[in-house]
Design a protein around this motif. Structure first.
Motif, PDB file in Angstrom:
ATOM      1  N   UNK A 397      31.278   3.395 -47.994  1.00 33.59           N
ATOM      2  CA  UNK A 397      31.870   4.072 -46.839  1.00 33.59           C
ATOM      3  C   UNK A 397      33.135   3.379 -46.361  1.00 33.59           C
ATOM      4  N   UNK A 398      33.102   2.061 -46.444  1.00 36.20           N
ATOM      5  CA  UNK A 398      34.288   1.301 -46.033  1.00 36.20           C
ATOM      6  C   UNK A 398      35.471   1.625 -46.938  1.00 36.20           C
ATOM      7  N   UNK A 399      35.179   1.713 -48.213  1.00 35.93           N
ATOM      8  CA  UNK A 399      36.244   1.957 -49.184  1.00 35.93           C
ATOM      9  C   UNK A 399      36.680   3.417 -49.180  1.00 35.93           C
ATOM     10  N   UNK A 400      35.729   4.313 -49.032  1.00 39.48           N
ATOM     11  CA  UNK A 400      36.049   5.747 -49.049  1.00 39.48           C
ATOM     12  C   UNK A 400      35.489   6.408 -47.780  1.00 39.48           C
ATOM     13  N   UNK A 401      36.112   6.160 -46.632  1.00 34.61           N
ATOM     14  CA  UNK A 401      35.527   6.658 -45.378  1.00 34.61           C
ATOM     15  C   UNK A 401      35.312   8.180 -45.430  1.00 34.61           C
ATOM     16  N   UNK A 402      34.132   8.579 -45.024  1.00 36.45           N
ATOM     17  CA  UNK A 402      33.824  10.006 -44.923  1.00 36.45           C
ATOM     18  C   UNK A 402      33.604  10.722 -46.241  1.00 36.45           C
ATOM     19  N   UNK A 403      33.639  10.000 -47.328  1.00 35.29           N
ATOM     20  CA  UNK A 403      33.506  10.660 -48.643  1.00 35.29           C
ATOM     21  C   UNK A 403      32.031  10.729 -49.068  1.00 35.29           C
ATOM     22  N   UNK A 404      31.385  11.831 -48.690  1.00 35.55           N
ATOM     23  CA  UNK A 404      29.957  12.006 -48.993  1.00 35.55           C
ATOM     24  C   UNK A 404      29.697  12.154 -50.492  1.00 35.55           C
ATOM     25  N   UNK A 405      30.690  12.720 -51.148  1.00 38.83           N
ATOM     26  CA  UNK A 405      30.572  12.949 -52.580  1.00 38.83           C
ATOM     27  C   UNK A 405      30.349  11.615 -53.322  1.00 38.83           C
ATOM     28  N   UNK A 406      31.119  10.604 -52.881  1.00 41.92           N
ATOM     29  CA  UNK A 406      30.980   9.268 -53.502  1.00 41.92           C
ATOM     30  C   UNK A 406      29.559   8.748 -53.302  1.00 41.92           C
ATOM     31  N   UNK A 407      29.060   8.931 -52.092  1.00 41.60           N
ATOM     32  CA  UNK A 407      27.705   8.443 -51.803  1.00 41.60           C
ATOM     33  C   UNK A 407      26.703   9.162 -52.699  1.00 41.60           C
ATOM     34  N   UNK A 408      26.867  10.465 -52.789  1.00 42.66           N
ATOM     35  CA  UNK A 408      25.942  11.250 -53.615  1.00 42.66           C
ATOM     36  C   UNK A 408      25.959  10.757 -55.064  1.00 42.66           C
ATOM     37  N   UNK A 409      27.156  10.484 -55.546  1.00 47.32           N
ATOM     38  CA  UNK A 409      27.260  10.119 -56.959  1.00 47.32           C
ATOM     39  C   UNK A 409      26.907   8.658 -57.253  1.00 47.32           C
ATOM     40  N   UNK A 410      27.083   7.789 -56.238  1.00 44.46           N
ATOM     41  CA  UNK A 410      26.957   6.360 -56.543  1.00 44.46           C
ATOM     42  C   UNK A 410      25.730   5.665 -55.954  1.00 44.46           C
ATOM     43  N   UNK A 411      25.075   6.309 -54.994  1.00 43.33           N
ATOM     44  CA  UNK A 411      23.953   5.632 -54.319  1.00 43.33           C
ATOM     45  C   UNK A 411      22.926   5.129 -55.332  1.00 43.33           C
ATOM     46  N   UNK A 412      22.281   4.034 -54.954  1.00 46.77           N
ATOM     47  CA  UNK A 412      21.233   3.489 -55.829  1.00 46.77           C
ATOM     48  C   UNK A 412      19.942   4.286 -55.616  1.00 46.77           C
ATOM     49  N   UNK A 413      19.695   4.632 -54.361  1.00 47.91           N
ATOM     50  CA  UNK A 413      18.539   5.497 -54.089  1.00 47.91           C
ATOM     51  C   UNK A 413      19.084   6.828 -53.580  1.00 47.91           C
TER      52      UNK A 413
END
Ligand code: CBF
Length: 820
Positions: A397-413
């Protein structure tokens, strides 16, 4: 390095003594198997001296240690390899001759320790050989499966799996080390206790079941350097004290469960290559060997070091694929829960110590565990991963603020699953692919987001193989010829093979080289006659595809091409055709239906063609049963043509391709995996390249537009071959036997995509490349030159080079010299 023990008379005495002690027999009365055991013990005796010496040196030098953590070590037989690396092969052969035994026959008594599936496990074995030969302190850590990869029998053309009870007669090269046993805990719940003295919470696992992990050590002998490293494989035993305790409390049921857990956990290797099956027992296996290995590594470190912050200076954990990724969480657990380090400190230590190797982009191989299963089985480890994930998401989130797509693609869980590759990337300092093309695909496609976030973690380490097993041991004739021409330096410095290039045009050298190939073909032909009852002509082209059976490796395309050639010969009996023997060897995962059907098809085609007298033996098809490391050595030595025909982008590297090359077999292949680098080394004129490029394949996959039906409709040869799958030609009139294969190519009857691996797209360019093979082979000088150059240019593909790159760029180990 001829040790006293290998003085012939001493050695003979020791073998006789062992036969007497073990079996109360004289050597004359002993069976070949008993002699194998006795010889192995005599060899182990010598090895143990060096093992002790090595240990002493390590204690003195305190070098950094790499722990190569792997669910698989496909070691192959040890006796011959150990003798080779002790430089005692010829002496022992002679000694046994004098005792009336043939070393080759004695070697054949050894079970093939098959604690691995294919490339990934064999790579681990080559790496241990190279690490030791280069003088680095290394432990292989794995599992002592009671049953290795199944033995394959072919019955009525079908694969039948037979259990591989490799420990049946006892394995002479292992050593049980109960003094290093570790407890590993499963299940239960986590109790949190606040400690006012430290102001910290303590996490205590309660109500768990546990097993005792007991290590067995196998020596890994370096080549001619007295270094002996250790492969430590963990067995599981019930914890007796605890069980008695439960009996006392009347919890009989729990005690039995614990006993069963121990029994089941190491029972069998999952026979899947490049495929994740999501079985609970597999997750248990993973945690079992990781917890034991990491506990042991930390305990060892603490014996000589007081500050765990120094761990990365002294220890490297290499994760062989995602299977050992639990390392990240287990190390955090030990550092935080047991050693009371702050989370941030522990995380720094962990990420600097762990490194991950990716071996595949196949999506079905990606390990994702349901959180329900994970948290139930490993409650504390799951909590730790949750915390790792929470912090990792903050970083994203710090690196890509507000980018939910990144979270979806990269989260561990995410989506109820723990994604092991994401954990391995976040929890380590290095991510490597196993060939240049593979690493580029990881960076640009599969792991693009991670590469963008951590570009410095990514690096390539093109695989390699050990020349000690795959030339010196597997092909003694060629090995001696090479030594006669360029000296023995190649055994530890394979780049020296390039000195052979000056012989490429030398007629005498060419003849000698091809004569050796011929003798190796005779040796294989004899094996085939004995095992398959098929007579093959050593003067025909030996065209070989040996590897695991997987759709992406396209054994199907190979056999369809054989059918196509057969049609051509039948239609035009007068056409010039150089006799060919198509040799296959492959195990299919027990539950992999399509792969098993392909085996049946190969055997069915073999049956028809081999028995058709009208073609005068121009084509022979052989399926070698139970392909494994020991027969592989002989097969590589005898191959004329190396089939490396995977769909471009799918084979991460391949290592069989390197073994063929080293033994002088030019590649027919796609621009995939390490083939790309092979062609770069040997020159495009000395290989036969065809097919879609990886970019073209990826483009079709991303954007669609591939229509296999077009090829079926427009190409009568292809149509003819495919129709033969459903018109009974190869199935005694049974129209359904190969219907599923037909459907898979044309999607006439299923919801799957058709021809997922682009067989029809590549078919005609494959056939054209095969014509070029024939043309080249007819020109004896040209072929001899090509074959010789393949050996001469194979220097890059030694695992010694690969390991040195891991050492220089990831592990930073210190070299050790014994007795300095
Ligand atoms: O890196 C070693 C080998 O690993 C595999 O076998 C694997 O199991 N993922 C790959 O399929 C090979 O390409 C690779 O050479």
């Amino acid at each position: 390095m001829l040790d006293n023990h290998f003085k012939k008379e001493e050695f003979k005495k020791s073998v006789k003594e062992n036969v007497k002690m073990l079996y109360r027999k004289t050597i004359e009365e002993a069976t070949q198997e008993q002699v194998f055991q006795a010889v192995s013990l005599a060899v182990k005796d010598v090895i143990i001296d060096n093992w002790l010496l090595t240990q002493k040196q390590y204690e003195k030098d305190d070098p950094k240690i790499v722990y190569y953590l792997s669910m698989e070590f496909l070691m192959g037989r040890a006796l011959g390899n150990n003798l080779i690396n002790l430089c005692a092969y010829d002496e022992v052969k002679e000694a046994l001759d004098e005792l009336g035994f043939d070393l080759n026959v004695i070697e054949d008594q050894e079970p093939d320790p098959a604690l691995g599936n294919g490339g990934l496990g064999r790579l681990a074995a080559c790496f241990l050989d190279s690490l030791t030969t280069l003088g680095y302190c290394a432990y292989g850590c794995g599992i002592r499966y009671h049953y290795g990869l199944f033995k394959q029998k072919i019955e009525d053309g079908y694969q039948v799996e037979v259990p591989d009870n490799w420990l049946k007669n006892g394995y002479p090269f292992e050593l049980r080390r109960p003094e290093y046993a570790k407890e590993v805990k499963f299940g239960g719940y986590v109790k949190v206790e606040y400690d006012p003295a430290t102001g910290r919470n303590h996490f205590i696992q309660e109500g768990y079941q546990s097993v005792l992990a007991v290590p067995y050590d196998m020596p890994i002998v370096g080549y001619n350097n007295n270094v002996v490293n250790t492969l430590r494989i963990w067995d599981a035993e019930a914890i007796n004290d605890f069980r008695l305790d439960l009996f006392d409390k009347g919890e009989y049921h729990k005690a039995v469960e614990q006993e069963n857990l121990a029994k089941n956990i190491v029972e069998v290797l999952y026979p899947n290559d490049n495929h994740y099956a999501g079985k609970e027992l597999r997750l248990k296996q993973q945690y079992f060997f990781i917890s034991a290995s990491i506990q042991e590594a930390i305990e060892k470190f603490k014996k000589t070091h007081s500050d765990l912050h120094d761990l990365p200076k002294k220890v490297a954990f290499q994760l062989n694929d995602t299977h050992p990724t639990m390392t990240v969480a287990e190390l955090m657990r030990i550092l935080v829960d047991e050693e009371n380090l702050e989370w941030e400190d522990a995380w720094n230590i962990t990420t600097q110590t762990c490194a991950y190797t990716n071996h595949t982009i196949m999506s079905e191989a990606l390990e994702k565990w349901p959180i329900e299963l994970f948290s139930r089985l490993l409650p504390r480890i799951y909590q730790i991963i949750e915390e790792i994930n929470r912090r990792f998401l903050l970083e994203i989130q710090q690196k890509y603020p507000g980018n939910q797509e990144k979270i979806r693609k990269m989260a561990i869980i995410y989506d109820g699953q723990v994604k092991m590759a994401h954990l391995a990337i976040a929890g380590g300092h290095s991510v490597n692919g196993v060939a240049r093309l593979h690493t580029e695909i990881l960076k640009k496609q599969e792991l693009k987001d991670f590469y963008e976030m951590y570009p410095d973690k990514f690096n390539n380490k093109t695989n390699g193989i050990t020349q000690r097993r795959f030339l010196l041991h597997g092909n003694p004739l060629l090995a001696s010829w090479v030594t006669e021409h360029i000296g023995a330096g190649w055994i530890t410095d394979l780049s020296q093979l390039s000195k052979l290039k000056v012989y490429a045009d030398d007629k005498k050298a060419q003849q000698e080289f091809m004569n050796i190939k011929y003798q190796n073909k005779v040796r294989l032909a004899k094996y085939i006659l004995e095992h398959n009852g098929i007579e093959v002509n050593p003067n025909s082209i030996f065209d070989v595809q040996v590897k695991r059976l997987h759709e992406y490796k396209r054994q199907l395309m190979n056999i369809l091409h054989v059918m196509y050639l057969y049609n051509k010969i039948k239609e035009h009996p007068e056409m010039p055709f150089y006799p060919r023997t198509f040799i296959f060897g492959a195990k299919a995962a027990a539950g992999y239906r399509r792969a098993k059907q392909t085996i049946k098809l190969i055997n069915a085609v073999a049956d028809v063609i081999n028995n058709d007298k009208s073609i005068n033996g121009k084509i022979k098809v052989v399926f070698i049963e139970n392909y494994r490391v020991s027969n592989a050595e002989m097969i590589f030595a005898a191959a004329d043509v190396s089939e490396q025909i995977s769909t471009a982008s799918k084979e991460a590297s391949g290592t069989g391709n390197m073994k063929f090359m080293l033994n002088g077999a030019p590649t027919i292949g796609t621009m995939d995996g390490a083939n790309v680098e092979i062609v770069e080394e040997v020159g495009a004129e000395n290989a036969f390249i065809f097919g879609l490029s990886s970019d073209e394949v990826i483009n079709y996959e991303n954007n669609g537009g591939y229509d296999p039906m077009q090829y079926f409709n427009n190409d009568p040869d292809i149509r003819n071959v495919l129709m033969q799958l459903i018109n009974g030609t190869y199935s005694n009139g049974d129209f359904n036997m190969f219907r599923e294969i037909y459907d898979s190519l044309l999607n006439t009857n299923s919801s799957d995509k058709a021809d997922t691996y682009f067989i029809l797209a590549d078919f005609k360019s494959y056939a054209a490349a095969q014509e070029k093979v024939e043309e080249a082979y007819r020109d004896e000088e040209r072929w001899a030159k090509m074959a010789l150059l393949n050996t001469a240019c194979a220097g890059k593909f030694t695992s010694d080079r690969t390991i040195q790159q891991y050492v220089d760029e990831i592990w930073h180990l210190d070299k050790v010299v014994i007795g300095k």
